[in-house]
Design a protein around this motif. Structure first.
Motif, PDB file in Angstrom:
ATOM      1  N   ILE A   6       0.851  -1.381  -0.008  1.00  0.00           N
ATOM      2  CA  ILE A   6       0.032  -0.033   0.004  1.00  0.00           C
ATOM      3  C   ILE A   6       1.066   1.264  -0.054  1.00  0.00           C
ATOM      4  N   ILE A   7       2.050   1.199   0.842  1.00  0.00           N
ATOM      5  CA  ILE A   7       2.649   2.305   0.916  1.00  0.00           C
ATOM      6  C   ILE A   7       3.488   2.631  -0.705  1.00  0.00           C
ATOM      7  N   GLY A   8       3.679   1.472  -1.125  1.00  0.00           N
ATOM      8  CA  GLY A   8       4.483   1.478  -2.370  1.00  0.00           C
ATOM      9  C   GLY A   8       3.523   2.239  -3.547  1.00  0.00           C
ATOM     10  N   LYS A   9       2.469   2.465  -3.283  1.00  0.00           N
ATOM     11  CA  LYS A   9       1.601   3.049  -4.299  1.00  0.00           C
ATOM     12  C   LYS A   9       1.669   4.577  -4.217  1.00  0.00           C
ATOM     13  N   TYR A  10       2.469   5.109  -3.171  1.00  0.00           N
ATOM     14  CA  TYR A  10       2.732   6.372  -2.798  1.00  0.00           C
ATOM     15  C   TYR A  10       3.895   6.956  -2.795  1.00  0.00           C
ATOM     16  N   PRO A  34       9.780  -5.309  -8.934  1.00  0.00           N
ATOM     17  CA  PRO A  34      11.158  -5.088  -8.938  1.00  0.00           C
ATOM     18  C   PRO A  34      11.590  -3.805  -8.945  1.00  0.00           C
ATOM     19  N   GLY A  35      12.547  -3.154  -7.978  1.00  0.00           N
ATOM     20  CA  GLY A  35      12.978  -1.591  -8.027  1.00  0.00           C
ATOM     21  C   GLY A  35      11.874  -0.842  -7.476  1.00  0.00           C
ATOM     22  N   LYS A  36      10.619  -1.312  -7.133  1.00  0.00           N
ATOM     23  CA  LYS A  36       9.632  -0.355  -6.636  1.00  0.00           C
ATOM     24  C   LYS A  36       9.217  -0.808  -5.137  1.00  0.00           C
ATOM     25  N   VAL A  37       8.712  -2.089  -5.116  1.00  0.00           N
ATOM     26  CA  VAL A  37       8.150  -2.630  -3.916  1.00  0.00           C
ATOM     27  C   VAL A  37       9.161  -4.018  -3.753  1.00  0.00           C
ATOM     28  N   GLU A  38       9.918  -3.791  -2.646  1.00  0.00           N
ATOM     29  CA  GLU A  38      10.827  -5.052  -2.355  1.00  0.00           C
ATOM     30  C   GLU A  38      10.836  -5.591  -1.004  1.00  0.00           C
TER      31      GLU A  38
END
Length: 121
Positions: A6-10, A34-38
């Motif tokens: 969820i945090i990765g969306k922002y 990959p590279g965004k939500v790890e």
């Protein structure tokens, strides 16, 4: 993994860490981008490992969200938060801890200027 996704969306990139390999395997399978939500296996209370991860990623951790599911005592959680503040110097720290929440609900706020307890009602 759910909160991290969820945090990765922002944000540009988010890294979720947990000391349980099985949890990280599930999170990687369900939410990794990959590279965004790890996701990484490590103990969030191991500051040396956190610093090594920051170096490995080549990024400064400028926002920290700590979600403790009640598995650590309050003193350790507060110590961890203090270390994150002093060592990482993030712009923001958010702490989610059931034990700390319970303790805070039992406390009485103090107004230093008045030298008196603050009434909430």
């Amino acid at each position: 993994g759910t909160t991290t996704s969820i945090i990765g969306k922002y944000c540009r990139m988010v890294v979720g860490i947990d000391q349980t390999e099985a949890e990280i395997a599930i999170a990687n399978k369900r939410f990794r981008i990959p590279g965004k939500v790890e996701f990484e296996v490590m103990d969030a209370f191991d500051m040396q490992a956190v610093l090594q991860l920051q170096t490995k990623l080549g990024r400064k951790f400028n926002k920290v969200f700590i979600d403790i599911n009640g598995s650590r005592d309050i003193a350790a959680v507060c110590d961890c938060m203090d270390k994150y503040q002093k060592v990482l110097r993030p712009d923001l720290i958010v702490l989610k801890s059931i034990k700390l929440r319970t303790l805070l609900h039992q406390c009485t706020p103090w107004d230093d200027e008045e030298g008196d307890a603050v009434s909430s009602g």
